[in-house]
Design a protein around this motif. Structure first.
Motif, short mmCIF file in Angstrom:
data_model
loop_
_atom_site.label_atom_id
_atom_site.label_comp_id
_atom_site.label_asym_id
_atom_site.label_seq_id
_atom_site.Cartn_x
_atom_site.Cartn_y
_atom_site.Cartn_z
N ALA A 1 3.83 -1.15 -1.95
CA ALA A 1 4.87 -1.53 -2.91
C ALA A 1 4.29 -2.08 -4.21
CB ALA A 1 5.80 -2.56 -2.28
N CYS A 2 3.07 -2.61 -4.15
CA CYS A 2 2.42 -3.13 -5.36
C CYS A 2 1.78 -2.03 -6.21
CB CYS A 2 1.33 -4.14 -4.97
SG CYS A 2 1.94 -5.65 -4.18
N TYR A 3 1.54 -0.89 -5.60
CA TYR A 3 0.78 0.18 -6.25
C TYR A 3 1.41 0.67 -7.56
CZ TYR A 3 -1.23 4.87 -6.89
OH TYR A 3 -1.82 5.99 -7.42
N LEU B 1 2.10 -8.94 -11.17
CA LEU B 1 1.03 -8.76 -10.19
C LEU B 1 0.48 -10.06 -9.60
CD1 LEU B 1 -1.06 -5.68 -11.40
CD2 LEU B 1 0.47 -5.86 -9.42
N PRO B 2 0.27 -11.14 -10.39
CA PRO B 2 -0.26 -12.36 -9.76
C PRO B 2 0.60 -12.86 -8.60
CG PRO B 2 -0.48 -12.50 -12.13
CD PRO B 2 0.34 -11.29 -11.87
N ARG B 3 1.90 -12.79 -8.74
CA ARG B 3 2.79 -13.25 -7.67
C ARG B 3 2.84 -12.25 -6.52
NH1 ARG B 3 8.41 -14.62 -10.21
NH2 ARG B 3 8.66 -15.85 -8.30
N LEU B 4 2.77 -10.97 -6.84
CA LEU B 4 2.80 -9.94 -5.80
C LEU B 4 1.51 -9.95 -4.99
CD1 LEU B 4 5.26 -9.02 -7.47
CD2 LEU B 4 4.37 -6.70 -7.37
N LEU B 5 0.39 -9.98 -5.68
CA LEU B 5 -0.89 -9.86 -5.00
C LEU B 5 -1.28 -11.14 -4.27
CD1 LEU B 5 -2.93 -7.88 -7.68
CD2 LEU B 5 -1.46 -7.02 -5.85
N GLY B 6 -0.78 -12.27 -4.76
CA GLY B 6 -1.07 -13.53 -4.09
C GLY B 6 -0.18 -13.79 -2.89
N GLY B 7 0.76 -12.88 -2.64
CA GLY B 7 1.64 -13.04 -1.48
C GLY B 7 2.79 -13.99 -1.72
N GLU B 8 2.95 -14.49 -2.95
CA GLU B 8 4.11 -15.34 -3.25
C GLU B 8 5.39 -14.53 -3.11
OE1 GLU B 8 6.00 -17.83 -7.03
OE2 GLU B 8 3.87 -17.27 -7.05
N LEU B 9 5.32 -13.25 -3.50
CA LEU B 9 6.42 -12.32 -3.33
C LEU B 9 5.96 -11.19 -2.41
CD1 LEU B 9 7.67 -11.98 -7.03
CD2 LEU B 9 8.57 -13.49 -5.25
N GLY C 1 6.70 -7.55 -0.58
CA GLY C 1 7.49 -6.40 -0.99
C GLY C 1 7.78 -5.39 0.10
N GLY C 2 8.79 -4.56 -0.20
CA GLY C 2 9.14 -3.42 0.63
C GLY C 2 9.13 -2.16 -0.21
N TYR C 3 9.15 -1.03 0.45
CA TYR C 3 9.08 0.27 -0.23
C TYR C 3 10.36 1.02 0.10
CZ TYR C 3 6.56 4.29 -2.24
OH TYR C 3 6.13 5.32 -3.03
N SER C 4 11.14 1.35 -0.93
CA SER C 4 12.48 1.90 -0.71
C SER C 4 12.58 3.28 -1.33
CB SER C 4 13.53 0.94 -1.31
OG SER C 4 14.82 1.35 -0.95
N THR D 1 10.03 -1.77 -4.21
CA THR D 1 9.74 -0.65 -5.08
C THR D 1 10.75 0.43 -4.71
OG1 THR D 1 7.42 -1.19 -5.36
CG2 THR D 1 8.04 1.10 -5.68
N LEU D 2 11.71 0.64 -5.59
CA LEU D 2 12.88 1.46 -5.29
C LEU D 2 12.89 2.70 -6.17
CD1 LEU D 2 16.48 0.43 -4.61
CD2 LEU D 2 16.08 1.83 -6.62
N PHE D 3 13.27 3.82 -5.56
CA PHE D 3 13.33 5.09 -6.29
C PHE D 3 14.79 5.54 -6.33
CE2 PHE D 3 9.11 4.58 -4.69
CZ PHE D 3 8.31 5.01 -5.73
#
Length: 379
Positions: A96-98, A113-121, A123-126, A169-171
């Motif tokens: 989902a970060c990609y 990215l800092p919040r995503l990669l640090g695990g603060e947020l 994610g899912g892949y939709s 990450t939604l399409f």
């Protein structure tokens, strides 16, 4: 047993040691209980994030680990050997970060990215929908452009971490045809976003998989990742990496099943001998070990190609196909080694067998992998 790994650096060896310590302390003791009771492991992903295990293959400047994929996947394998559901969710988070890292603007990367990669947020892949699974180009969820953003309407399906993730990450469709799909970094909570009841799955019970219903929820324009209409190419390029994540998870699960079978075969006796000393059983274990080693070799080959900047799409499909088929066979054979005991919930191998099945299905079914591989041969 600890896998004898060939790692590229001392830093990578230290990282694997850290991963094993965290996995043995935080994952292994909790897995059976949460899977049995179908309860979510509150706080666990924050722990993994603080340890730096949720952003390993991404740049250090944004809070990632700056590790090659070869190393990241082996970390993922170690997590899966203790708790497959958590490892799969970690793989999905990485997936989902990609798009933000690869296709986002500099402002989006710096903001998110800092919040995503640090695990603060987390994610899912939709991508999938009830009638658009393997055929992603058939999706119908719409994102209609307004002055203040995009209004999203439609139903998404099979979302790992659905209802629990902080972002998706939604399409969604912004135009017609395969070039009419766009990618969004969608919020995990919105008054016009609801989730279905978690699916009653065969395995991976601790992490929910749900549908999501978008009823005109408006997301701001800065959440569009890449250009309008670029979504399908983003999704497919991300899936090559995601397939490697699942291959590593499947290998870890197979390794856990092999370890359990070997331990049992060394302890259980029949006809006055350990069952491991009976040639028929010994050969079965040998085939299981060969399958696990082969699975690991295929995903590492693909990962090293990715790290070298070489094409790896076919190798990713091969790795996903080989590793997940191996996991299904190895976990089934592990149940056979345990005999009648393996069919009970007293031992973990019955759970491993149930968990292995889904790995042949998600991130592109193994029939889709064969299609991808055959098309490269035809070219």
């Amino acid at each position: 047993m600890a896998v004898d790994r060939l790692l590229p650096t001392e830093e990578a060896e230290d990282l694997l040691d850290l991963t094993r310590a965290i996995a043995d302390r935080e994952l292994a003791p909790r897995a059976a209980g949460h899977e049995r009771d179908e309860t979510y492991p509150e706080g666990l992903f924050a722990t993994l994030g603080r340890a730096g295990l949720l952003g390993l293959p991404y740049p250090e400047e944004y809070g990632g680990g700056g590790q090659p994929y070869e190393v990241y996947l082996q970390v993922l394998e170690e997590l899966a050997a203790r708790w497959a559901a958590v490892a799969v969710a970690a793989s999905v988070h990485t997936l989902a970060c990609y798009p933000v890292d690869t296709y986002g603007t500099e402002e989006q990367r710096a903001t998110w990215l800092p919040r995503l990669l640090g695990g603060e947020l987390v994610g899912g892949y939709s991508l999938s929908e009830p009638h658009a699974g393997s055929d992603a180009a058939a999706l119908t969820c719409k994102a209609v452009k307004h002055e203040d953003g995009y209004a999203i309407t439609g139903t998404k399906a099979w979302i790992t971490h659905g209802g629990r993730a902080d972002f998706y990450t939604l399409f969604a469709r912004t135009g017609e045809g395969s070039r009419g799909i766009s990618c969004f970094l969608a919020p995990g909570r919105h008054e016009l976003l609801t989730f279905g009841k978690p699916e009653q799955k065969m395995g991976l019970h601790a992490i929910p998989t749900t549908t999501a219903h978008w009823d005109g929820a408006v997301v701001s324009p800065d959440r569009l990742v890449g250009a309008e209409g670029q979504g399908l190419s983003i999704a497919f390029s991300a899936l090559d990496s995601g397939r490697l994540g699942i291959a590593a998870c499947a290998t870890g699960l197979a390794q856990a099943a092999l370890d359990a079978a070997v331990d049992y075969a060394n302890e259980r006796t029949t006809f006055g001998r350990r069952i491991v000393d009976h040639q028929g059983l010994g050969f079965l274990l040998a085939d299981m070990a060969a399958a696990v080693d082969s699975a690991r070799a295929t995903y590492l080959d693909a990962a090293r190609r990715r790290d070298a900047g070489r094409p790896y799409s076919r190798q990713a499909s091969v790795a996903k196909l080989v590793a997940t088929d191996a996991a299904m066979k190895v976990t089934t054979d592990a149940v056979q080694v345990f005999g009648g005991a393996g069919y009970t919930r007293e031992f973990p191998v019955e759970r491993y067998m149930r968990e292995a099945k889904i790995m042949q299905i998600f991130e592109g079914t193994n029939q889709i992998q064969r299609l991808v591989i055959s098309r490269t041969l035809a070219r």
